[in-house]
Design a protein around this motif. Structure first.
Motif, PDB file in Angstrom:
ATOM      1  N   VAL A 123      10.315   9.809  -1.624  1.00 17.88           N
ATOM      2  CA  VAL A 123       9.939   9.518  -0.238  1.00 17.88           C
ATOM      3  C   VAL A 123       8.468   9.863  -0.025  1.00 17.88           C
ATOM      4  O   VAL A 123       7.933  10.790  -0.630  1.00 17.88           O
ATOM      5  CB  VAL A 123      10.821  10.289   0.753  1.00 17.88           C
ATOM      6  N   HIS A 124       7.828   9.126   0.870  1.00 18.34           N
ATOM      7  CA  HIS A 124       6.397   9.314   1.095  1.00 18.34           C
ATOM      8  C   HIS A 124       6.085  10.514   1.977  1.00 18.34           C
ATOM      9  O   HIS A 124       5.058  11.171   1.808  1.00 18.34           O
ATOM     10  CB  HIS A 124       5.803   8.042   1.713  1.00 18.34           C
ATOM     11  N   THR A 125       6.962  10.764   2.938  1.00 14.51           N
ATOM     12  CA  THR A 125       6.758  11.890   3.845  1.00 14.51           C
ATOM     13  C   THR A 125       8.101  12.516   4.189  1.00 14.51           C
ATOM     14  O   THR A 125       9.092  11.803   4.396  1.00 14.51           O
ATOM     15  CB  THR A 125       6.058  11.436   5.140  1.00 14.51           C
ATOM     16  N   ILE A 126       8.105  13.846   4.257  1.00 14.92           N
ATOM     17  CA  ILE A 126       9.274  14.584   4.706  1.00 14.92           C
ATOM     18  C   ILE A 126       8.896  15.313   5.993  1.00 14.92           C
ATOM     19  O   ILE A 126       7.924  16.066   6.023  1.00 14.92           O
ATOM     20  CB  ILE A 126       9.753  15.590   3.647  1.00 14.92           C
ATOM     21  N   VAL A 127       9.645  15.064   7.040  1.00 10.27           N
ATOM     22  CA  VAL A 127       9.459  15.755   8.314  1.00 10.27           C
ATOM     23  C   VAL A 127      10.396  16.959   8.268  1.00 10.27           C
ATOM     24  O   VAL A 127      11.615  16.808   8.356  1.00 10.27           O
ATOM     25  CB  VAL A 127       9.781  14.830   9.500  1.00 10.27           C
ATOM     26  N   GLU A 128       9.826  18.147   8.115  1.00  7.56           N
ATOM     27  CA  GLU A 128      10.609  19.326   7.715  1.00  7.56           C
ATOM     28  C   GLU A 128      10.745  20.363   8.813  1.00  7.56           C
ATOM     29  O   GLU A 128       9.765  20.894   9.330  1.00  7.56           O
ATOM     30  CB  GLU A 128       9.969  19.967   6.479  1.00  7.56           C
ATOM     31  N   ASN A 154       4.952  10.093  -5.523  1.00  3.02           N
ATOM     32  CA  ASN A 154       3.619  10.516  -5.940  1.00  3.02           C
ATOM     33  C   ASN A 154       2.663  10.485  -4.745  1.00  3.02           C
ATOM     34  O   ASN A 154       2.549   9.470  -4.052  1.00  3.02           O
ATOM     35  CB  ASN A 154       3.090   9.592  -7.036  1.00  3.02           C
ATOM     36  N   GLY A 155       1.997  11.613  -4.495  1.00  6.44           N
ATOM     37  CA  GLY A 155       1.109  11.708  -3.344  1.00  6.44           C
ATOM     38  C   GLY A 155       1.824  11.979  -2.034  1.00  6.44           C
ATOM     39  O   GLY A 155       1.198  11.919  -0.975  1.00  6.44           O
ATOM     40  N   GLY A 156       3.108  12.288  -2.100  1.00  4.65           N
ATOM     41  CA  GLY A 156       3.881  12.517  -0.890  1.00  4.65           C
ATOM     42  C   GLY A 156       3.551  13.831  -0.209  1.00  4.65           C
ATOM     43  O   GLY A 156       2.891  14.711  -0.773  1.00  4.65           O
ATOM     44  N   ALA A 157       4.016  13.965   1.028  1.00  3.71           N
ATOM     45  CA  ALA A 157       3.717  15.152   1.826  1.00  3.71           C
ATOM     46  C   ALA A 157       4.983  15.706   2.458  1.00  3.71           C
ATOM     47  O   ALA A 157       5.849  14.946   2.901  1.00  3.71           O
ATOM     48  CB  ALA A 157       2.702  14.823   2.917  1.00  3.71           C
ATOM     49  N   VAL A 158       5.050  17.038   2.472  1.00  9.06           N
ATOM     50  CA  VAL A 158       6.076  17.735   3.241  1.00  9.06           C
ATOM     51  C   VAL A 158       5.383  18.275   4.489  1.00  9.06           C
ATOM     52  O   VAL A 158       4.497  19.131   4.385  1.00  9.06           O
ATOM     53  CB  VAL A 158       6.702  18.894   2.445  1.00  9.06           C
ATOM     54  N   CYS A 159       5.745  17.769   5.645  1.00 10.74           N
ATOM     55  CA  CYS A 159       5.098  18.158   6.895  1.00 10.74           C
ATOM     56  C   CYS A 159       6.011  19.117   7.654  1.00 10.74           C
ATOM     57  O   CYS A 159       7.052  18.714   8.181  1.00 10.74           O
ATOM     58  CB  CYS A 159       4.773  16.931   7.729  1.00 10.74           C
ATOM     59  N   VAL A 160       5.612  20.380   7.680  1.00 17.18           N
ATOM     60  CA  VAL A 160       6.440  21.467   8.205  1.00 17.18           C
ATOM     61  C   VAL A 160       6.051  21.753   9.650  1.00 17.18           C
ATOM     62  O   VAL A 160       4.908  22.134   9.917  1.00 17.18           O
ATOM     63  CB  VAL A 160       6.269  22.731   7.346  1.00 17.18           C
ATOM     64  N   TYR A 161       7.004  21.602  10.572  1.00 14.53           N
ATOM     65  CA  TYR A 161       6.694  21.818  11.978  1.00 14.53           C
ATOM     66  C   TYR A 161       7.497  22.957  12.592  1.00 14.53           C
ATOM     67  O   TYR A 161       7.329  23.274  13.785  1.00 14.53           O
ATOM     68  CB  TYR A 161       6.906  20.546  12.785  1.00 14.53           C
ATOM     69  N   ASN A 170       1.247  15.505  -7.194  1.00 14.96           N
ATOM     70  CA  ASN A 170       0.100  15.773  -6.325  1.00 14.96           C
ATOM     71  C   ASN A 170       0.552  15.869  -4.866  1.00 14.96           C
ATOM     72  O   ASN A 170      -0.040  15.270  -3.961  1.00 14.96           O
ATOM     73  CB  ASN A 170      -0.977  14.695  -6.470  1.00 14.96           C
ATOM     74  N   ALA A 171       1.595  16.637  -4.651  1.00 15.20           N
ATOM     75  CA  ALA A 171       2.195  16.736  -3.321  1.00 15.20           C
ATOM     76  C   ALA A 171       1.315  17.522  -2.371  1.00 15.20           C
ATOM     77  O   ALA A 171       0.520  18.373  -2.775  1.00 15.20           O
ATOM     78  CB  ALA A 171       3.563  17.397  -3.423  1.00 15.20           C
ATOM     79  N   ARG A 172       1.478  17.248  -1.105  1.00 17.44           N
ATOM     80  CA  ARG A 172       0.810  18.010  -0.056  1.00 17.44           C
ATOM     81  C   ARG A 172       1.871  18.716   0.787  1.00 17.44           C
ATOM     82  O   ARG A 172       2.845  18.097   1.212  1.00 17.44           O
ATOM     83  CB  ARG A 172      -0.019  17.087   0.840  1.00 17.44           C
ATOM     84  N   TRP A 173       1.659  20.008   1.037  1.00 19.02           N
ATOM     85  CA  TRP A 173       2.473  20.768   1.990  1.00 19.02           C
ATOM     86  C   TRP A 173       1.606  20.970   3.227  1.00 19.02           C
ATOM     87  O   TRP A 173       0.639  21.710   3.198  1.00 19.02           O
ATOM     88  CB  TRP A 173       2.927  22.098   1.383  1.00 19.02           C
ATOM     89  N   GLN A 174       1.940  20.232   4.260  1.00 21.74           N
ATOM     90  CA  GLN A 174       1.130  20.201   5.479  1.00 21.74           C
ATOM     91  C   GLN A 174       1.860  20.917   6.607  1.00 21.74           C
ATOM     92  O   GLN A 174       2.992  20.569   6.947  1.00 21.74           O
ATOM     93  CB  GLN A 174       0.881  18.743   5.901  1.00 21.74           C
ATOM     94  N   PHE A 175       1.223  21.925   7.194  1.00 25.14           N
ATOM     95  CA  PHE A 175       1.822  22.630   8.319  1.00 25.14           C
ATOM     96  C   PHE A 175       1.290  22.031   9.621  1.00 25.14           C
ATOM     97  O   PHE A 175       0.114  21.677   9.722  1.00 25.14           O
ATOM     98  CB  PHE A 175       1.547  24.126   8.215  1.00 25.14           C
TER      99      PHE A 175
END
Length: 338
Positions: free
Chosen positions: A219-224, A240-247, A266-271
């Motif tokens: 998956v491209h983005t996870i809304v976490e 590849n290049g996906g992001a986990v967006c933690v809210y 190359n994942a991104r963990w975005q808060f």
């Protein structure tokens, strides 16, 4: 006017119904007669934990909807009578939305058009948070519109919550394939009503296995919503290049991020916190959410996967307690007849 005020932090008992003069809008501000106030988790967390404003009192409520009744210096008179939705009304200000009238900077009052006040009061924090989660990834678009996510798969962890519901609706509007996780059959019905393409009951199904069936490349983005519980799963299903967006930090505030599984794609963990997100991103979110509303792409109510729970202004303490207890759906406070 009637307003809910607290003068010290604490449990819902600190919320008091008081009479106050109707405020005058200052330069760059508008006076809004509220019809509905939305209650978010940050409202009760602010009441319990955040520092009191210098004024020594706080009207709670970041979100709401109503009608502009007066404008301050420098604001166009044409806005008087405009139906609007409000965002971040009480962020570092004492004037929230649990009141019959409030004053906000004009940029915090956004045209609602003919949409309902209930919908307007549900937008604010949940939809702006969801927008940030859907646009913060390295390979995600900076703005949402029909077709913006047509080649993307989005996983919404906790699809029956207010932010989860907003993320599902916005992602579907943008033509993403949306997968949502839930904890019960009842919540599965809500996520499906919101527009999820696939719904996974994580108590009964293996999330990694089920997601891989739907999106073999991830998956491209996870809304976490619960990173402490879900980090290991999230790391296994990212594109590849996906992001986990933690809210949020449901289930614990300390999270262990799997390093090697995150490095490989190359994942991104975005808060994500709306109040402090980049100004340009928030401005774009307001434009995009308004467009979705104007196009009839977002809805509220059980038929849209977001049951509404209405409380009168006099029962604001009960409304706060309901959100603090984790009620499913959106809690609204009716502040006037609108």
């Amino acid at each position: 006017m009637k307003a809910i005020v607290y003068e010290r932090t604490g449990d819902p008992s600190v919320l008091q119904l008081v009479e106050r003069p109707v405020p005058e809008p200052g330069p760059g501000e508008v006076l809004v007669r509220l019809a509905v106030s939305g209650v978010n988790p940050t409202d009760w967390k602010a009441r319990r934990l955040w520092p009191m404003p210098p004024e020594g009192w706080q009207i709670p409520g970041q979100d709401g909807a109503g009608v502009i009744e007066a404008v301050g210096e420098g604001v166009d008179q044409i806005l008087i009578g405009e139906r609007v939705w409000l965002w971040e009304a009480a962020w570092q200000r004492p004037w929230g939305t649990a009141t019959e009238y409030t004053v906000v900077p004009v940029r915090h009052a956004v045209s609602l058009g003919s949409a309902s006040f209930d919908l307007g009061a549900c937008l604010g924090i949940p939809f702006l948070t969801a927008h940030r989660c859907l646009t913060a990834g390295e390979y995600m678009p900076e703005r949402l519109h029909a077709g913006a996510l047509s080649d993307h798969t989005v996983l919404v962890q906790g699809g029956a919550g207010a932010v989860g519901n907003a993320a599902i609706q916005l992602a579907r509007w943008a033509d993403a394939c949306v997968v949502a996780t839930v904890s019960s059959a009842e919540k599965a019905q809500l996520a499906a009503a919101a527009g999820a393409s696939y719904v996974i009951n994580y108590r009964e199904q293996d999330v990694v296995e089920e997601v891989r069936k739907i999106a073999p490349d991830g998956v491209h983005t996870i809304v976490e919503v619960a990173p402490a519980a879900n980090a290991a799963v999230d790391a296994q299903i990212l594109h590849n290049g996906g992001a986990v967006c933690v809210y949020a930090d449901e289930g614990g505030s300390d999270v262990t991020i799997p390093v090697r599984p995150s490095m490989m794609p190359n994942a991104r963990w975005q808060f994500v916190l709306v109040y402090t997100e980049p100004k340009a991103a928030k401005a774009q979110a307001i434009v995009d959410v308004s467009a979705a509303v104007a196009q009839g792409a977002v809805r509220v109510g059980e038929e849209a996967g977001l049951p509404l729970h209405h409380h009168p202004l006099t029962a604001t303490a009960a409304a706060h307690q309901a959100v603090e207890n984790g009620v499913v759906g959106k809690v609204l406070i009716t502040t006037s007849e609108g």
